[in-house]
Design a protein around this motif. Structure first.
Motif, short mmCIF file in Angstrom:
data_model
loop_
_atom_site.label_atom_id
_atom_site.label_comp_id
_atom_site.label_asym_id
_atom_site.label_seq_id
_atom_site.Cartn_x
_atom_site.Cartn_y
_atom_site.Cartn_z
N LYS A 287 6.51 -2.98 53.13
CA LYS A 287 6.14 -3.57 51.70
C LYS A 287 6.60 -5.04 52.04
O LYS A 287 7.93 -5.42 52.37
N GLN A 288 5.69 -6.28 51.58
CA GLN A 288 6.14 -7.39 51.72
C GLN A 288 7.12 -7.93 50.66
O GLN A 288 7.99 -8.82 50.99
N ASN A 289 7.46 -7.47 49.52
CA ASN A 289 8.28 -7.74 48.56
C ASN A 289 9.74 -7.12 48.77
O ASN A 289 10.68 -7.33 48.04
N SER A 290 9.66 -6.12 49.99
CA SER A 290 11.18 -5.74 50.14
C SER A 290 11.77 -6.54 51.22
O SER A 290 12.81 -6.38 51.59
N VAL A 291 10.94 -7.85 51.79
CA VAL A 291 11.48 -8.54 52.79
C VAL A 291 12.51 -9.73 52.20
O VAL A 291 11.93 -10.28 51.22
N ARG A 292 13.67 -9.82 52.45
CA ARG A 292 14.37 -11.02 51.75
C ARG A 292 15.58 -11.36 52.53
O ARG A 292 15.89 -10.85 53.54
N PHE A 293 16.14 -12.67 52.03
CA PHE A 293 17.34 -13.04 52.99
C PHE A 293 18.72 -12.27 52.60
O PHE A 293 18.73 -11.50 51.60
N LEU A 294 19.57 -12.44 53.47
CA LEU A 294 20.85 -11.39 53.44
C LEU A 294 21.92 -12.23 52.92
O LEU A 294 22.15 -13.47 53.39
N THR A 295 22.49 -11.52 52.25
CA THR A 295 23.96 -12.09 51.76
C THR A 295 25.30 -11.74 52.53
O THR A 295 24.84 -10.91 53.63
N ALA A 296 26.26 -12.43 52.43
CA ALA A 296 27.27 -12.31 53.33
C ALA A 296 27.83 -10.95 53.12
O ALA A 296 28.24 -10.26 54.40
N GLU A 297 27.86 -10.33 52.38
CA GLU A 297 28.29 -8.95 52.04
C GLU A 297 27.23 -7.95 52.74
O GLU A 297 27.77 -6.98 53.48
N GLU A 298 25.81 -8.20 52.66
CA GLU A 298 25.09 -7.41 53.38
C GLU A 298 25.06 -7.56 54.96
O GLU A 298 25.07 -6.65 55.73
N ILE A 299 25.56 -8.68 55.62
CA ILE A 299 25.84 -9.12 56.97
C ILE A 299 26.93 -8.28 57.30
O ILE A 299 26.84 -7.80 58.65
N LYS A 300 27.93 -8.22 56.46
CA LYS A 300 29.22 -7.47 56.91
C LYS A 300 28.77 -6.17 57.30
O LYS A 300 29.35 -5.49 58.08
N GLU A 301 27.96 -5.49 56.33
CA GLU A 301 27.54 -3.98 56.45
C GLU A 301 26.69 -4.06 57.80
O GLU A 301 26.98 -2.76 58.39
N TYR A 302 25.86 -4.87 58.12
CA TYR A 302 25.10 -4.72 59.14
C TYR A 302 25.60 -4.77 60.63
O TYR A 302 25.27 -4.41 61.63
N LYS A 303 27.16 -5.30 60.34
CA LYS A 303 27.74 -5.26 61.55
C LYS A 303 28.43 -4.15 62.18
O LYS A 303 28.67 -4.08 63.20
N LYS A 414 10.95 -1.10 52.77
CA LYS A 414 10.24 -0.03 52.32
C LYS A 414 8.86 -0.12 53.07
O LYS A 414 8.44 -1.05 53.25
N LEU A 415 8.60 1.14 53.23
CA LEU A 415 7.28 1.33 54.13
C LEU A 415 6.04 1.27 52.86
O LEU A 415 6.30 1.77 51.79
N PHE A 416 4.95 0.88 53.26
CA PHE A 416 3.86 0.69 52.33
C PHE A 416 3.10 2.20 52.66
O PHE A 416 3.00 2.79 53.62
N GLU A 417 2.91 2.68 51.24
CA GLU A 417 2.08 3.83 51.42
C GLU A 417 1.33 3.87 50.00
O GLU A 417 1.51 3.52 49.16
#
Length: 436
Positions: A287-303, A414-417
């Protein structure tokens, strides 16, 4: 007394005895003829029995003790049986003048000669064809067992030789019946060439196609081909003069005209089977509306994600340096360069494929974004599995996409369905108050 005189004496013995006993000559001759014919028939059947009982059986015992399988195929094609028919035929041919010595008209007359000598000659031609056919079939079956010929259209070649053999046999038979020479009969066929071409059109096309298929190595026995025009999708089991037989994956059989292999387009999977990997190519729609920039807190989680922790950290250091150097105001996330959840997911998928033990690392591994569609944003996975067997290939493909689909929510994607019936039933529609 030579052999011919002895045979003549024996065949006339009954006649001479009856005449000496006062029997009428005509009666004695007919009785002698019946007895001679009976004795000849008994001799013929006795010789055939002895040949089948001893010669053929001895040949079978001999073939069981040999290492080669060629003689086994000779037994299967009845080669010893047909060869054994030569001796009774020669006996009848030799004895016929003596048996009918008192009835020369039966052998020399234009009508009766057709029933005796010409019939024997016709049978001799047919017997020669049978023996040659037996050798051809034996050679065909033997070559099929050889590895270097297992994928060659041996069936087509043998059918062509058999057709030529029978044509030559019929030419000799016709020449024997009409009394013309074989050469003159063959020349007379030129006038009927148009009819022959019409009758044997499919055979001629199949023969030409078989040669081209073999010379150009278009199809081999055992190849997996897909021929949508004829609904064929499976392994080639037989290539003969007229048709190619394909066993589909549902165990049904489809026959394809041989000449269609060179006149129509089809798909041969041999290249894939001989290559070091089988391609996996499938897309996940986001889903294209689920694509967004990442905040510093989210980047910390992805690490914390082991496969991409080093990438996320190094990438963020690089981006921070660039933004600081260019003085971007990061109080607004849009400014400068930023990481996205979709970009990190693509890197995760790429790393996951490089770490997967069933993927061939020497071939392409690509995770790419395709043009947006009404069904979402396609993220295409393109790689090659090491195992090319169908069942294992499907297992590997399913395993990869099971993991990637389950991983998508961790990246806040999110997956499109398309909405289902339950989605529409649970949809809450707010109706504005009625304006009075």
């Amino acid at each position: 007394m030579d052999l011919s005189q002895e045979v003549s004496y024996l065949t006339n013995l009954v006649e001479n005895v009856l005449i000496s006993q006062g029997v009428y000559t005509t009666v004695a001759i007919y009785i002698n003829l019946l007895i001679n014919i009976s004795i000849l028939l008994v001799l013929v059947f006795l010789i055939k029995y002895l040949i089948r009982r001893f010669v053929v059986e001895s040949f079978k015992v001999f073939t069981d003790k040999t290492v080669t399988t060629f003689d086994d195929f000779l037994i299967q094609s009845n080669f010893p049986k047909y060869v054994g028919e030569i001796i009774p035929l020669l006996l009848v041919y030799y004895m016929l003048p003596y048996v009918f010595a008192d009835f020369p008209a039966l052998l020399e007359g234009s009508f009766f000669s057709f029933n005796f000598y010409i019939l024997l000659n016709i049978y001799a031609v047919i017997l020669c064809v049978w023996i040659a056919r037996s050798l051809i079939r034996t050679s065909r079956n033997y070559l099929k067992t050889q590895e270097e010929y297992s994928d060659k259209p041996i069936e087509s070649y043998s059918q062509v030789v058999l057709i030529i053999l029978w044509v030559i046999g019929f030419m000799f038979i016709f020449a024997e019946i009409t009394g013309e020479s074989v050469i003159s009969f063959a020349l007379s066929l030129g006038a009927a060439s148009a009819i022959l071409l019409l009758v044997f059109k499919d055979t001629i096309l199949g023969f030409v196609a078989s040669i081209q298929v073999s010379v150009n190595d278009i199809v081999r026995i055992g190849d997996w081909i897909t021929f949508s025009r004829y609904g064929a999708d499976g392994n080639v089991t037989e290539i003969n003069l007229a048709t190619v037989r394909v066993q589909n994956w549902d165990n049904t059989f489809t026959t394809i005209p041989t000449y269609s292999l060179i006149s129509d387009s089809f798909q041969n999977w041999r290249g894939m089977q001989e290559s070091p990997g089988r391609r996996i190519r499938r897309a996940i729609y986001i889903k294209q509306n689920s694509v967004r920039f990442l905040t510093a807190e989210e980047i910390k989680e992805y690490k914390k994600i082991k496969l991409i922790s080093e990438y996320v950290e190094n990438r963020q250091i690089e981006i921070d340096k660039y933004n600081e150097k260019n003085g971007f105001d990061k109080s607004l996330l849009l400014n400068g360069r930023n990481q996205t959840n979709l970009g990190i997911f693509r890197k995760y998928a790429d790393t996951y494929l490089h770490e997967h033990s069933a993927i061939n690392k020497d071939l392409y591994i690509i995770v790419r974004q395709l043009a947006p569609t009404p069904q979402g944003l396609p993220i295409e996975i393109l790689c090659f599995s090491k195992d090319k067997r169908w069942e294992n290939f499907e297992y590997i493909t399913s395993d990869i996409f099971d993991h990637l689909i389950a991983a998508i929510p961790f990246f806040n994607l999110k997956l499109f369905e398309s909405p289902s019936g339950d989605d529409l039933q649970n949809l809450k529609i707010v109706i504005p108050p009625k304006v009075l």
